[in-house]
Design an enzyme around this catalytic site. Structure first.
Site, PDB file in Angstrom:
ATOM      1  N   ASP A 209      -2.399   1.269  -3.110  1.00 22.38           N
ATOM      2  CA  ASP A 209      -2.614   1.783  -4.458  1.00 22.38           C
ATOM      3  C   ASP A 209      -1.476   1.276  -5.339  1.00 22.38           C
ATOM      4  O   ASP A 209      -0.336   1.123  -4.876  1.00 22.38           O
ATOM      5  CB  ASP A 209      -2.599   3.314  -4.471  1.00 22.38           C
ATOM      6  CG  ASP A 209      -3.608   3.918  -3.514  1.00 22.38           C
ATOM      7  OD1 ASP A 209      -4.759   3.456  -3.518  1.00 22.38           O
ATOM      8  OD2 ASP A 209      -3.232   4.839  -2.765  1.00 22.38           O
ATOM      9  N   ASP A 248      -7.136  -0.936  -3.485  1.00 18.76           N
ATOM     10  CA  ASP A 248      -7.535   0.428  -3.163  1.00 18.76           C
ATOM     11  C   ASP A 248      -7.586   1.223  -4.466  1.00 18.76           C
ATOM     12  O   ASP A 248      -8.363   0.917  -5.349  1.00 18.76           O
ATOM     13  CB  ASP A 248      -6.570   1.025  -2.141  1.00 18.76           C
ATOM     14  CG  ASP A 248      -7.122   2.279  -1.480  1.00 18.76           C
ATOM     15  OD1 ASP A 248      -8.287   2.631  -1.745  1.00 18.76           O
ATOM     16  OD2 ASP A 248      -6.392   2.915  -0.708  1.00 18.76           O
ATOM     17  N   ASP A 252      -3.532   7.379  -6.717  1.00 21.27           N
ATOM     18  CA  ASP A 252      -4.025   8.392  -5.780  1.00 21.27           C
ATOM     19  C   ASP A 252      -2.986   9.494  -5.628  1.00 21.27           C
ATOM     20  O   ASP A 252      -1.779   9.219  -5.535  1.00 21.27           O
ATOM     21  CB  ASP A 252      -4.336   7.779  -4.412  1.00 21.27           C
ATOM     22  CG  ASP A 252      -5.681   7.068  -4.391  1.00 21.27           C
ATOM     23  OD1 ASP A 252      -6.311   6.949  -5.458  1.00 21.27           O
ATOM     24  OD2 ASP A 252      -6.100   6.603  -3.307  1.00 21.27           O
ATOM     25  N   ARG A 304     -14.542   7.568  -9.618  1.00 16.92           N
ATOM     26  CA  ARG A 304     -13.286   8.292  -9.382  1.00 16.92           C
ATOM     27  C   ARG A 304     -12.372   8.308 -10.615  1.00 16.92           C
ATOM     28  O   ARG A 304     -11.284   7.741 -10.604  1.00 16.92           O
ATOM     29  CB  ARG A 304     -12.530   7.724  -8.187  1.00 16.92           C
ATOM     30  CG  ARG A 304     -13.273   7.837  -6.881  1.00 16.92           C
ATOM     31  CD  ARG A 304     -12.417   7.399  -5.716  1.00 16.92           C
ATOM     32  NE  ARG A 304     -13.144   7.475  -4.452  1.00 16.92           N
ATOM     33  CZ  ARG A 304     -12.655   7.138  -3.256  1.00 16.92           C
ATOM     34  NH1 ARG A 304     -11.406   6.720  -3.179  1.00 16.92           N
ATOM     35  NH2 ARG A 304     -13.399   7.232  -2.173  1.00 16.92           N
TER      36      ARG A 304
END
Length: 431
Positions: A209, A248, A252, A304
């Site tokens: 990430d 990714d 996050d 997301r």
């Protein structure tokens, strides 16, 4: 010492990444999170490295200087100012490293594909010499691009062009961190792993990430821009019938992270943008993952934005832009297991083939409070429309999320916030 010698010496110290004592323009490096500005203002607030002494204020211009300033993720109060563009994929001499430089033990994409082609390998998890070579190669890249951020740290970009590319900033088990005015770009994984049983068809799994909070508390992320700029996944080839993913998440927030505020930031040009809570069975996240997202722009994302499990997430005054050619768009708000999203005065802009009901997806979630939503300029009841159109395939959502936000800045109308965010979100735009 003559003035010109003083100036030259000062410039040299900056190039070496030694403590800096001055900044161009307004110095934001000792700013702290304002009172009541989201969940990160709870329980004492978030001050980052604002108390750092002069010996722990650094201006850094390359990876080596950044690594030295981060000090292995130490908790010593520190301020790190990023000047210009830092490439994480560089050696200790500052020379760029590409995927071939990390490859070891005979690894190549061609050999890896030949070894684990489902037509010959089957559906078993990859193993053996070529998978071991992939792992060893991946470890070599991880050593360069994973950058640990410790407690009591402020990282700020100088001016309007500070960039960290190819790196994965990781705030792991750390408290009291501020990251502002910085573009985070292209956390590119050279060595994706093939997972043959994911989603029924298999899929490629990537490692990095751009920014990952794991067990992190009291974190303020403000005026950052995060994207895949440079290497969009959509331009990667297809192997085994699946897109060869290289990225990714953009941001996050997992592993019981808590008390986080993300404000005035821009997330763009990516698939899975922001995950809050990493697993349906991660019951240790209960009571954690309290996150505020306000005045952010989510543009050209597939899904997301965010997807939430367990957390109490306050989502207000954000701007969502889905481009006209977004034929792979899936959803924006993911309502996951035991999550409690409180969404107020957010604005969505979408092309004609995307409907209001497409904006939300339930992933075993049951609760979504929404009010003041604008959809292409018109007020809508996001919850009512979702329940009307999706009740046959997904469970109905309730407006009772069990909590009401009290920590927040002024909540503007969605229309006013939409205009303000379009002008002011992202790196280089701190007023």
């Amino acid at each position: 010492m003559r003035l010109r010698h003083v100036i030259a010496a000062t410039a040299l110290l900056g190039l070496l990444g030694v403590p800096a004592h001055a900044d161009e323009g307004r110095d934001i490096s000792r700013d702290t999170l304002p009172a009541n500005d989201g969940w990160a203002a709870a329980d004492g607030g978030t001050t980052g490295g604002s108390t750092a002494d002069d010996a722990h204020v650094f201006t850094v211009r390359n990876r080596s200087e950044l690594v030295r300033a981060l000090d292995g993720g130490s908790a010593t109060p520190k301020i790190i100012k990023i000047a210009g563009t830092i490439d994480a994929n560089t050696d200790d001499d500052g020379d760029h490293l590409d995927c071939a430089d990390y490859a070891t033990d005979g690894y190549s994409v061609k050999k890896h594909l030949a070894a684990y082609d489902p037509r010959t390998w089957g559906s078993a998890k990859p193993s053996g010499p070529m998978e071991e070579a992939r792992r060893a190669s991946a470890a070599r890249q991880a050593e360069r691009v994973q950058l640990a951020v410790g407690s009591n740290t402020t990282i700020v970009g100088l001016g309007d062009d500070a960039v960290l590319k190819g790196g994965s900033l990781q705030v792991k088990n750390a408290d009291n961190v501020i990251i502002r005015n910085l573009e985070l770009r292209d956390a590119y994984d050279c060595f994706p792993v093939w997972q043959p049983n994911t989603g029924g068809l298999g899929d490629w799994k990537t490692a990095y990430d751009n920014l990952w909070l794991r067990g992190a508390t009291h974190v303020w992320i403000d005026h950052v821009t995060v994207s895949d700029k440079g290497h969009p996944d959509e331009k990667e080839p297809t192997y085994f019938g699946r897109n060869y993913l290289r990225h990714d998440g953009l941001l996050d927030i997992t592993n019981a992270s808590d008390l986080v505020t993300v404000s005035w930031s821009r997330f763009a040009d990516h698939d899975k943008a922001m995950l809050i809570g990493n697993g349906d069975t991660a019951t240790g996240d209960r009571g954690k993952l309290r996150v505020t997202l306000h005045h952010n722009e989510f543009e050209s994302l597939v899904q997301r934005a965010p997807r939430v499990r367990f957390g109490q997430v306050h989502l207000y005054n954000n701007r969502y832009v889905v481009p006209a050619d977004a034929h792979d768009y899936r959803y924006s708000l993911g309502v996951g297991t035991e999550s409690a999203l409180y969404a107020e005065n957010n604005a969505f802009h979408t092309p004609g083939h995307i409907e209001v009901a497409d904006l939300v997806k339930s992933w075993n979630g049951t609760a979504l409070h929404q009010s003041g939503t604008l959809f292409n300029g018109f007020p809508v009841d996001l919850l009512a429309i979702y329940n009307a159109y999706n009740s046959a395939s997904e469970r109905d959502l309730t407006a009772d999320v069990g909590w009401t936000p009290t920590l927040h800045t002024k909540i503007d109308s969605a229309e006013a916030a939409d205009r303000a965010v379009a002008r002011g979100a992202g790196a280089g735009r701190i007023p």
